[in-house]
Motif scaffolding. Structure first.
Motif, PDB file in Angstrom:
ATOM      1  N   HIS A  92      13.155   3.725   6.598  1.00 59.58           N
ATOM      2  CA  HIS A  92      12.199   4.368   5.687  1.00 59.58           C
ATOM      3  C   HIS A  92      11.032   3.444   5.394  1.00 59.58           C
ATOM      4  N   ASN A  93      11.319   2.194   5.022  1.00 62.40           N
ATOM      5  CA  ASN A  93      10.247   1.248   4.699  1.00 62.40           C
ATOM      6  C   ASN A  93       9.371   0.954   5.904  1.00 62.40           C
ATOM      7  N   ASP A  94       9.979   0.806   7.083  1.00 58.81           N
ATOM      8  CA  ASP A  94       9.200   0.516   8.281  1.00 58.81           C
ATOM      9  C   ASP A  94       8.275   1.684   8.641  1.00 58.81           C
ATOM     10  N   ARG A  95       8.758   2.901   8.482  1.00 56.61           N
ATOM     11  CA  ARG A  95       7.923   4.067   8.786  1.00 56.61           C
ATOM     12  C   ARG A  95       6.736   4.170   7.836  1.00 56.61           C
ATOM     13  N   ARG A  96       6.977   3.963   6.564  1.00 59.08           N
ATOM     14  CA  ARG A  96       5.885   4.068   5.597  1.00 59.08           C
ATOM     15  C   ARG A  96       4.915   2.886   5.750  1.00 59.08           C
ATOM     16  N   LEU A  97       5.443   1.718   6.080  1.00 60.61           N
ATOM     17  CA  LEU A  97       4.583   0.566   6.346  1.00 60.61           C
ATOM     18  C   LEU A  97       3.643   0.878   7.499  1.00 60.61           C
TER      19      LEU A  97
ATOM     20  N   ARG B 212      -4.035   2.691  -8.788  1.00 62.65           N
ATOM     21  CA  ARG B 212      -3.110   3.824  -8.863  1.00 62.65           C
ATOM     22  C   ARG B 212      -1.879   3.509  -9.710  1.00 62.65           C
ATOM     23  N   THR B 213      -1.257   4.581 -10.198  1.00 56.34           N
ATOM     24  CA  THR B 213       0.010   4.466 -10.925  1.00 56.34           C
ATOM     25  C   THR B 213       1.115   5.251 -10.212  1.00 56.34           C
ATOM     26  N   THR B 214       0.928   5.527  -8.939  1.00 50.96           N
ATOM     27  CA  THR B 214       1.932   6.238  -8.154  1.00 50.96           C
ATOM     28  C   THR B 214       3.173   5.369  -7.993  1.00 50.96           C
ATOM     29  N   SER B 215       4.353   5.976  -8.164  1.00 46.53           N
ATOM     30  CA  SER B 215       5.609   5.256  -7.945  1.00 46.53           C
ATOM     31  C   SER B 215       6.707   6.280  -7.718  1.00 46.53           C
ATOM     32  N   THR B 216       7.891   5.780  -7.397  1.00 41.09           N
ATOM     33  CA  THR B 216       9.019   6.685  -7.199  1.00 41.09           C
ATOM     34  C   THR B 216       9.869   6.697  -8.469  1.00 41.09           C
ATOM     35  N   PHE B 217      11.104   6.267  -8.371  1.00 33.97           N
ATOM     36  CA  PHE B 217      12.018   6.348  -9.504  1.00 33.97           C
ATOM     37  C   PHE B 217      12.206   4.970 -10.151  1.00 33.97           C
ATOM     38  N   GLY B 218      12.554   4.978 -11.430  1.00 38.23           N
ATOM     39  CA  GLY B 218      12.864   3.736 -12.110  1.00 38.23           C
ATOM     40  C   GLY B 218      11.780   3.304 -13.073  1.00 38.23           C
ATOM     41  N   PRO B 219      12.086   2.291 -13.896  1.00 37.22           N
ATOM     42  CA  PRO B 219      11.147   1.813 -14.904  1.00 37.22           C
ATOM     43  C   PRO B 219       9.894   1.198 -14.282  1.00 37.22           C
TER      44      PRO B 219
ATOM     45  N   THR C 229       0.840  -1.202   0.000  1.00 35.94           N
ATOM     46  CA  THR C 229       0.000   0.000   0.000  1.00 35.94           C
ATOM     47  C   THR C 229       0.871   1.246   0.000  1.00 35.94           C
ATOM     48  N   ALA C 230       1.914   1.234   0.815  1.00 35.59           N
ATOM     49  CA  ALA C 230       2.831   2.369   0.840  1.00 35.59           C
ATOM     50  C   ALA C 230       3.483   2.573  -0.516  1.00 35.59           C
ATOM     51  N   ALA C 231       3.900   1.482  -1.151  1.00 33.02           N
ATOM     52  CA  ALA C 231       4.552   1.586  -2.460  1.00 33.02           C
ATOM     53  C   ALA C 231       3.634   2.187  -3.505  1.00 33.02           C
ATOM     54  N   GLY C 232       2.326   1.970  -3.360  1.00 31.19           N
ATOM     55  CA  GLY C 232       1.363   2.532  -4.297  1.00 31.19           C
ATOM     56  C   GLY C 232       0.832   3.889  -3.900  1.00 31.19           C
TER      57      GLY C 232
END
Length: 215
Positions: free
Chosen positions: A76-81, A102-109, A52-55
């Protein structure tokens, strides 16, 4: 779909896989939600909250979070989780359902973020004994991406000096001792999940297993 799916096609595949995972988890009991996933120290519920955090976290929020954690990516991952985990598993699942499209993402392909969904879904399913696997159409671009570089996982390093061949689709890569199996098993092994080496055959399997680390 072509051999090189477009960004929109890749996101559509991710949305299908998210929806399928949500459906798979609808009937879990409390013990199942609290059981270990294949993803390190996270439980099934925590791994879903991570998805969910990743999205939900775009580039700006990701940068702020990483800077706040002083580039400690586990922190970082634990906080967002924790931010995206619900008060109970039902709420955690509801929050995940809200990001399915959703199509939310950070960096990269985009292949990397489809891979995030594919890998963590199997991190959850395998320990629970849930039989569904993602489609070959979804896992093939992920397999090609993982084999081509070390980015979100050390996929290229995992198969160095090996020949990997899917038995259920078009994916092949590398040269050397053969490792064969389903595309999803190859993807998960390249992502470091040693449990999936049990599903592979060929003289290169032991080398790949050693590179995956402990099961």
């Amino acid at each position: 779909m072509s051999d090189s799916p477009t960004r929109d096609e890749l996101w559509a595949l991710a949305h299908v896989e998210r929806a399928a995972l949500a459906d798979d988890l609808a009937g879990l009991d409390a013990a199942q939600w609290g059981s270990p996933s294949l993803c390190g120290r996270w439980t099934v519920e925590e791994t879903l909250a991570h998805l969910t955090a990743a999205g939900s976290v775009g580039r700006v929020r990701w940068l702020v979070s990483v800077l706040g954690a002083r580039f400690d990516f586990d922190l970082h991952n634990d906080r967002r989780l924790a931010e995206h985990r619900g008060a109970d598993p039902g709420e955690t699942l509801d929050r995940f359902r809200r990001i399915i499209g959703r199509t939310t993402s950070t960096f990269g392909p985009t292949e990397a973020w489809l891979g995030e969904v594919v890998v963590h879904a199997q991190d959850i399913r395998r320990p629970l004994g849930l039989a569904r696997t993602p489609s070959v159409e979804a896992v093939t671009p992920v397999a090609r991406f993982f084999a081509g570089r070390d980015f979100t996982v050390a996929g290229r390093s995992a198969i160095e000096s090996l020949r990997v061949e899917a038995t259920d689709g078009p994916f092949t890569a590398g040269a050397g001792a053969l490792v064969s199996g389903t595309t999803v098993a190859l993807v998960m092994a390249m992502a470091g999940r040693a449990a999936y080496c049990d599903d592979l055959t060929g003289p290169g399997v032991q080398t790949l297993r050693e590179r995956c680390g402990p099961a």
